[in-house]
Design a protein around this motif. Structure first.
Motif, short mmCIF file in Angstrom:
data_model
loop_
_atom_site.label_atom_id
_atom_site.label_comp_id
_atom_site.label_asym_id
_atom_site.label_seq_id
_atom_site.Cartn_x
_atom_site.Cartn_y
_atom_site.Cartn_z
N LYS A 36 6.26 10.06 6.30
CA LYS A 36 5.31 9.23 7.04
C LYS A 36 5.11 7.87 6.37
CE LYS A 36 2.67 13.09 8.98
NZ LYS A 36 1.35 13.78 9.02
N VAL A 37 5.08 7.87 5.04
CA VAL A 37 4.94 6.60 4.31
C VAL A 37 6.16 5.72 4.54
CG1 VAL A 37 4.80 5.57 2.01
CG2 VAL A 37 3.42 7.58 2.55
N PHE A 38 7.36 6.31 4.49
CA PHE A 38 8.57 5.54 4.76
C PHE A 38 8.57 4.98 6.18
CE2 PHE A 38 10.97 7.87 1.24
CZ PHE A 38 10.99 6.76 0.43
N ALA A 39 8.10 5.79 7.13
CA ALA A 39 8.05 5.33 8.52
C ALA A 39 7.08 4.17 8.67
CB ALA A 39 7.65 6.49 9.43
N ALA A 40 5.93 4.25 7.99
CA ALA A 40 4.95 3.17 8.06
C ALA A 40 5.50 1.89 7.43
CB ALA A 40 3.65 3.59 7.38
N LEU A 41 6.19 2.03 6.30
CA LEU A 41 6.77 0.86 5.65
C LEU A 41 7.86 0.24 6.52
CD1 LEU A 41 7.10 2.10 1.95
CD2 LEU A 41 5.54 0.35 2.81
N GLU A 42 8.64 1.08 7.16
CA GLU A 42 9.72 0.57 8.02
C GLU A 42 9.15 -0.21 9.20
OE1 GLU A 42 13.81 2.24 10.12
OE2 GLU A 42 12.30 3.63 9.34
N ASN A 43 7.98 0.20 9.67
CA ASN A 43 7.33 -0.50 10.79
C ASN A 43 6.46 -1.66 10.35
OD1 ASN A 43 8.43 1.32 12.67
ND2 ASN A 43 6.74 2.77 12.39
N GLY A 44 6.41 -1.90 9.03
CA GLY A 44 5.60 -3.01 8.53
C GLY A 44 4.12 -2.71 8.47
N ASP A 45 3.72 -1.45 8.65
CA ASP A 45 2.32 -1.07 8.61
C ASP A 45 1.95 -0.67 7.19
OD1 ASP A 45 -0.24 -0.30 9.13
OD2 ASP A 45 0.26 1.15 10.70
N PHE A 46 1.71 -1.67 6.35
CA PHE A 46 1.44 -1.41 4.94
C PHE A 46 0.07 -0.78 4.72
CE2 PHE A 46 4.48 -4.91 5.10
CZ PHE A 46 5.48 -4.41 4.30
N ARG A 47 -0.87 -1.12 5.57
CA ARG A 47 -2.19 -0.52 5.43
C ARG A 47 -2.11 1.00 5.67
NH1 ARG A 47 -6.80 -3.05 5.31
NH2 ARG A 47 -5.88 -4.95 6.17
N GLU A 48 -1.35 1.42 6.67
CA GLU A 48 -1.18 2.84 6.94
C GLU A 48 -0.41 3.52 5.82
OE1 GLU A 48 -1.30 6.53 8.98
OE2 GLU A 48 -2.50 4.69 9.03
N ALA A 49 0.58 2.82 5.27
CA ALA A 49 1.35 3.39 4.16
C ALA A 49 0.46 3.61 2.94
CB ALA A 49 2.50 2.46 3.80
N ALA A 50 -0.44 2.66 2.69
CA ALA A 50 -1.36 2.82 1.56
C ALA A 50 -2.35 3.94 1.81
CB ALA A 50 -2.10 1.52 1.30
N ARG A 51 -2.80 4.07 3.04
CA ARG A 51 -3.77 5.13 3.37
C ARG A 51 -3.14 6.51 3.20
NH1 ARG A 51 -5.08 8.61 7.11
NH2 ARG A 51 -3.23 8.12 8.34
N LEU A 52 -1.88 6.64 3.60
CA LEU A 52 -1.20 7.93 3.50
C LEU A 52 -0.88 8.30 2.05
CD1 LEU A 52 1.31 7.58 6.49
CD2 LEU A 52 -0.65 9.13 6.37
N SER A 53 -0.51 7.31 1.27
CA SER A 53 -0.08 7.59 -0.10
C SER A 53 -1.23 7.62 -1.11
CB SER A 53 0.94 6.54 -0.55
OG SER A 53 0.39 5.23 -0.47
N LYS A 54 -2.40 7.12 -0.71
CA LYS A 54 -3.53 7.08 -1.64
C LYS A 54 -3.99 8.49 -1.99
CE LYS A 54 -8.22 5.28 -2.16
NZ LYS A 54 -9.36 4.58 -1.51
N ASP A 55 -4.25 8.71 -3.27
CA ASP A 55 -4.73 10.00 -3.80
C ASP A 55 -3.73 11.14 -3.59
OD1 ASP A 55 -7.12 8.77 -4.57
OD2 ASP A 55 -8.05 9.17 -2.63
N SER A 56 -2.47 10.80 -3.38
CA SER A 56 -1.45 11.85 -3.22
C SER A 56 -1.13 12.47 -4.56
CB SER A 56 -0.18 11.27 -2.60
OG SER A 56 0.84 12.25 -2.53
N ARG A 57 -0.84 13.76 -4.57
CA ARG A 57 -0.48 14.47 -5.80
C ARG A 57 1.03 14.56 -5.98
NH1 ARG A 57 -3.91 19.91 -5.75
NH2 ARG A 57 -3.39 19.87 -7.96
N ASP A 58 1.77 14.13 -4.96
CA ASP A 58 3.23 14.09 -5.06
C ASP A 58 3.63 12.95 -5.99
OD1 ASP A 58 6.01 13.51 -4.55
OD2 ASP A 58 5.85 14.78 -2.78
N PRO A 59 4.43 13.22 -7.03
CA PRO A 59 4.78 12.15 -7.98
C PRO A 59 5.55 11.00 -7.34
CG PRO A 59 6.11 14.11 -8.38
CD PRO A 59 5.03 14.50 -7.42
N VAL A 60 6.39 11.29 -6.34
CA VAL A 60 7.15 10.23 -5.68
C VAL A 60 6.23 9.35 -4.85
CG1 VAL A 60 9.04 9.72 -4.09
CG2 VAL A 60 9.23 11.66 -5.67
N VAL A 61 5.37 9.98 -4.06
CA VAL A 61 4.42 9.22 -3.24
C VAL A 61 3.45 8.44 -4.12
CG1 VAL A 61 2.65 9.39 -1.46
CG2 VAL A 61 4.61 10.92 -1.39
#
Length: 207
Positions: A36-61
């Motif tokens: 989902k983060v990659f999809a948001a970045l690809e669409n230029g939706d950086f705010r959504e990408a930050a919202r999805l990745s914030k506080d994630s426990r996945d080391p890559v995210v």
């Protein structure tokens, strides 16, 4: 045998800790959020990408989030620092395990030499009747030390190689994610998306 026993205890403790750590990290992986983060970045939706990745426990995210929101320096540098932190956590105690794999057989060899040395000393000072017992005891001590040292090295080598492979796999995933983020951010800039404004707004929100 006491140094060999200490080595065995350390090996069991390190293998147990690393096994639990990787098991916990496996539970934290979130491939759906990553897509989902990659999809948001690809669409230029950086705010959504930050919202999805914030506080994630996945080391890559988590690495991607630090890279996207580190506006005080370059994106590439922020991603490298964040990835380095994750790899340092993943590679913890690998040096200790590598040392144990090398040290255990050497301690076993030291025990072997010590047992044979005691055998020759006993032969020189013992009578003919007591020579057999001295030889048997010395050789037994030497074989036990060698066996224990090799057993510890073998049991530590297998998880060491496994954990090393896991670290290499995580490094590949982090590097791939960082490269994708850089490419997508660059493409977004070329399309007219203001990534710097996104970073400032997001930093104010998190503050």
């Amino acid at each position: 045998m006491y140094p060999i026993l200490i080595t065995a205890i350390v090996a069991v403790a390190v293998v147990g800790e690393r096994t639990f750590w990787w098991w916990r990290e496996g539970l934290r992986r979130d491939p759906e959020t990553l897509e989902k983060v990659f999809a948001a970045l690809e669409n230029g939706d950086f705010r959504e990408a930050a919202r999805l990745s914030k506080d994630s426990r996945d080391p890559v995210v988590r690495t991607m989030w630090h890279g996207m929101n580190h506006f005080h320096s370059s994106l590439q540098g922020a991603l490298q620092v964040a990835a380095g932190v994750e790899l340092q956590k993943a590679g913890r105690f690998l040096t200790v395990m590598d040392t144990l794999v090398t040290l255990a057989p050497l301690l076993g060899l030291l025990g072997t030499v010590s047992g044979i040395f005691k055998t020759f000393l006993s032969i020189g000072s013992a009578t003919v009747e007591g020579a057999t017992g001295a030889i048997t005891g010395g050789i037994g001590e030497a074989l036990i030390a060698t066996m224990c040292g090799l057993a510890i090295a073998i049991l530590a080598l297998i998880p060491f190689n496994y954990f090393t492979r896991k670290v290499a796999q995580l490094q590949f995933e982090l590097e791939s994610a960082a490269t994708n983020v850089e490419v997508m951010v660059t493409a977004a800039k070329q399309k007219g998306f203001d990534t710097m404004e996104f970073r400032r707004e997001d930093s104010q929100t998190t503050a």
